[in-house]
Design an enzyme around this catalytic site. Structure first.
Site, PDB file in Angstrom:
ATOM      1  NE  ARG A 314      -3.971  -0.016   1.680  1.00 15.49           N
ATOM      2  CZ  ARG A 314      -4.004   1.191   2.201  1.00 15.49           C
ATOM      3  NH1 ARG A 314      -3.233   1.484   3.243  1.00 15.49           N
ATOM      4  NH2 ARG A 314      -4.779   2.113   1.721  1.00 15.49           N
ATOM      5  CE1 TYR A 318      -3.647   1.474  -4.657  1.00 12.52           C
ATOM      6  CE2 TYR A 318      -3.282   0.477  -2.506  1.00 12.52           C
ATOM      7  CZ  TYR A 318      -3.701   0.375  -3.817  1.00 12.52           C
ATOM      8  OH  TYR A 318      -4.173  -0.822  -4.271  1.00 12.52           O
ATOM      9  CB  CYS A 343      16.994  -3.860  -5.585  1.00 12.35           C
ATOM     10  SG  CYS A 343      18.049  -4.754  -4.457  1.00 12.35           S
TER      11      CYS A 343
HETATM   12  N1  LLP Z   1     -17.220  -3.485  -3.598  1.00  9.76           N
HETATM   13  C1  LLP Z   1     -16.531  -3.329  -4.744  1.00  9.76           C
HETATM   14  C2  LLP Z   1     -17.212  -3.530  -6.020  1.00  9.76           C
HETATM   15  C3  LLP Z   1     -15.173  -2.977  -4.696  1.00  9.76           C
HETATM   16  O1  LLP Z   1     -14.490  -2.817  -5.815  1.00  9.76           O
HETATM   17  C4  LLP Z   1     -14.536  -2.797  -3.445  1.00  9.76           C
HETATM   18  C5  LLP Z   1     -13.117  -2.452  -3.349  1.00  9.76           C
HETATM   19  C6  LLP Z   1     -15.298  -2.995  -2.273  1.00  9.76           C
HETATM   20  C7  LLP Z   1     -16.649  -3.326  -2.395  1.00  9.76           C
HETATM   21  C8  LLP Z   1     -14.730  -2.861  -0.889  1.00  9.76           C
HETATM   22  O2  LLP Z   1     -14.290  -1.570  -0.638  1.00  9.76           O
HETATM   23  P1  LLP Z   1     -13.831  -1.145   0.843  1.00  9.76           P
HETATM   24  O3  LLP Z   1     -15.042  -1.202   1.733  1.00  9.76           O
HETATM   25  O4  LLP Z   1     -12.773  -2.077   1.275  1.00  9.76           O
HETATM   26  O5  LLP Z   1     -13.324   0.236   0.656  1.00  9.76           O
HETATM   27  N2  LLP Z   1      -6.093  -2.059  -2.614  1.00  9.76           N
HETATM   28  C9  LLP Z   1      -6.658  -0.767  -2.269  1.00  9.76           C
HETATM   29  C10 LLP Z   1      -8.168  -0.808  -2.161  1.00  9.76           C
HETATM   30  C11 LLP Z   1      -8.866  -1.309  -3.419  1.00  9.76           C
HETATM   31  C12 LLP Z   1     -10.347  -1.404  -3.273  1.00  9.76           C
HETATM   32  C13 LLP Z   1     -10.953  -2.085  -4.445  1.00  9.76           C
HETATM   33  N3  LLP Z   1     -12.359  -2.274  -4.387  1.00  9.76           N
HETATM   34  C14 LLP Z   1      -6.026  -0.281  -0.980  1.00  9.76           C
HETATM   35  O6  LLP Z   1      -5.154  -0.954  -0.437  1.00  9.76           O
HETATM   36  O7  LLP Z   1      -6.333   0.803  -0.512  1.00  9.76           O
END
Ligand code: LLP
Length: 419
Positions: A314, A318, A343
């Site tokens: 992360r 990001y 690296c």
């Molecule tokens: N529903 C859908 C269709 C989604 O694409 C996502 C997340 C969620 C629910 C859940 O979202 P949450 O409640 O967790 O915000 N890897 C990134 C986050 C990517 C989120 C992708 N979609 C990070 O580490 O911040």
């Protein structure tokens, strides 16, 4: 609120001192607290009890570990899945097939076939094309697919660009002004049972107003569709509620979110569906790491740790912040850069950060690593696949093995034409 706390100067997960796990399993290692997971699941679920009919499908992508899914299944959670792999995990964890929602822009024929055969509860269609393909597969199997149409509301979620999904330029959902026509077209398709709309505008939202704007907009579309004579019985409001990553940050609570949802949807007359990920699992885990050495720097010292961007991506992806804390702090503070051994310069967790004084051999943690942590790990630089542990009171268990570089090497082949 979480169950990672200091006792006699040593950070514990519930009743287990983290050095005990680090010594037995090695580092880096993710450690989850079952009590924290259960608590977050209940707080979110209880907050939503103020709406007449709510179904919660945990966003498996945020933490797909089987033990985590088991805990959530026992709390009555369904699953929001985005691949055949996630579907199999949800089923393996004992989640009821009809509590499974299949999201994602690229469902393959094989995945849709398997999901139909498993009897999942809902497909969130991302396009007309996908809807027509699913209808054909469903007809071939003699089944009917319950579906929602994912709409792109063109609302700025106000989060990091790489995790924003609800703007017109993002690949997700159908364009807002085309949605009513596409819904009508799909309603005419034998094999599909259109039952509602879905949206998800982004992740790690720090404010509720973009969500409220999007819900209001899609609520208007729901009314328009109903006026044209089509039924809408389910509305999937997605996930996205953010969590504080820095001590002291204030974020909307599940109760604030639920109150806003209840107000906006008061006259909708539907079953509401939710897909929370991070708000359930974020606080549930820490990444435990050991300091390899502290290297002198031009301005600040470099704290070189044995976790890297392959274990927790992360910050590199990001510019995300994760609080860093010594497992057994000595009371001193330093200003330092925290980096892993990989690296490339993106393997940097923090620059010029005020942290606990740490030295070679010390254990430390990154907090709030339960969501999008282990699941995004890889083996770059031929490093091991990071293991995961779950703690339950004074018990703990490895819930995902460390996969050694030698095991990964053993899966590779040198073709005949090279020998
Ligand atoms: N529903 C859908 C269709 C989604 O694409 C996502 C997340 C969620 C629910 C859940 O979202 P949450 O409640 O967790 O915000 N890897 C990134 C986050 C990517 C989120 C992708 N979609 C990070 O580490 O911040």
């Amino acid at each position: 609120m979480d169950h990672f706390h200091y006792q006699d100067g040593v950070l514990h997960a519930e009743a287990v001192p983290l050095p005990r796990i680090a010594d037995a399993v090695g580092t880096p290692v993710y450690v989850y607290s079952r009590a924290t997971l259960t608590r977050h699941a209940r707080v979110f679920r209880d907050a939503l009890s103020i709406v007449p009919s709510a179904r919660i499908a945990f966003a498996v992508k945020s933490n797909p570990n089987l033990a985590v899914l088991k805990v959530l299944a026992a709390e009555g959670y369904g699953a929001d899945v985005v691949s055949g792999g996630e579907l199999e995990r949800a089923l393996a964890a004992g989640m009821a097939p009809d509590g499974v929602v299949f999201s994602g822009v690229g469902k393959t024929d094989a995945e849709m076939t398997r999901a139909l055969e498993a009897g999942i509860g809902q497909f969130n269609l991302e396009s007309l094309e996908e809807g027509l393909e699913l209808a054909e597969i469903a007809r071939g199997l003699g089944r009917t697919a319950a579906c929602a149409l994912r709409v792109n509301p063109d609302v700025d979620a106000g989060t990091h660009g790489k995790i924003s999904t609800g703007k017109a330029e993002n690949k997700f959902g159908v364009p807002f002004d085309r949605a009513a026509a596409i819904y009508a077209r799909l309603c005419a398709e034998p094999g599909l049972a259109m039952r509602g709309l879905a949206l998800h505008i982004g992740s790690q939202l720090s404010r509720l107003d973009p969500l409220e704007a999007a819900f209001t907009k899609v609520g208007g579309l729901m009314r328009e569709i109903r006026k044209s004579g089509y039924a809408v019985t389910h509305m999937d409001l997605g996930g996205g509620v953010g969590v504080p990553y820095k001590a002291g940050e204030v974020f909307p609570q599940p109760a604030d979110y639920a109150a806003m949802v209840a107000r906006v949807t008061a006259d909708w007359g539907v079953t509401l569906m939710f897909e929370p990920g991070r708000v359930i699992t974020g606080n549930t885990g820490v990444l435990v790491t050991r300091v390899i050495r502290v290297k002198e720097g031009a301005v600040h010292p470099w704290v070189v740790i044995d976790a890297a961007m392959n274990d927790l991506a992360r910050p590199a992806l990001y510019d995300a912040w994760h609080d860093f804390a010594a497992v057994a702090p000595n009371g001193q503070r330093i200003t330092a850069n925290i980096v892993g051994p990989i690296c490339e310069s993106s393997d940097t967790f923090a620059m010029a950060r005020d942290i606990d004084d740490v030295t070679r051999g010390d254990l430390a943690v990154f907090r709030t690593a339960g969501a999008y942590g282990a699941t995004m790990a890889n083996t770059y630089n031929s490093r091991a696949m990071v293991p995961e542990v779950m703690v339950d009171g004074d018990r703990w268990a490895v819930v995902a093995d460390r996969i050694a570089p030698a095991t990964i090497l053993a899966a590779e082949r040198v073709p005949d034409f090279l020998v």
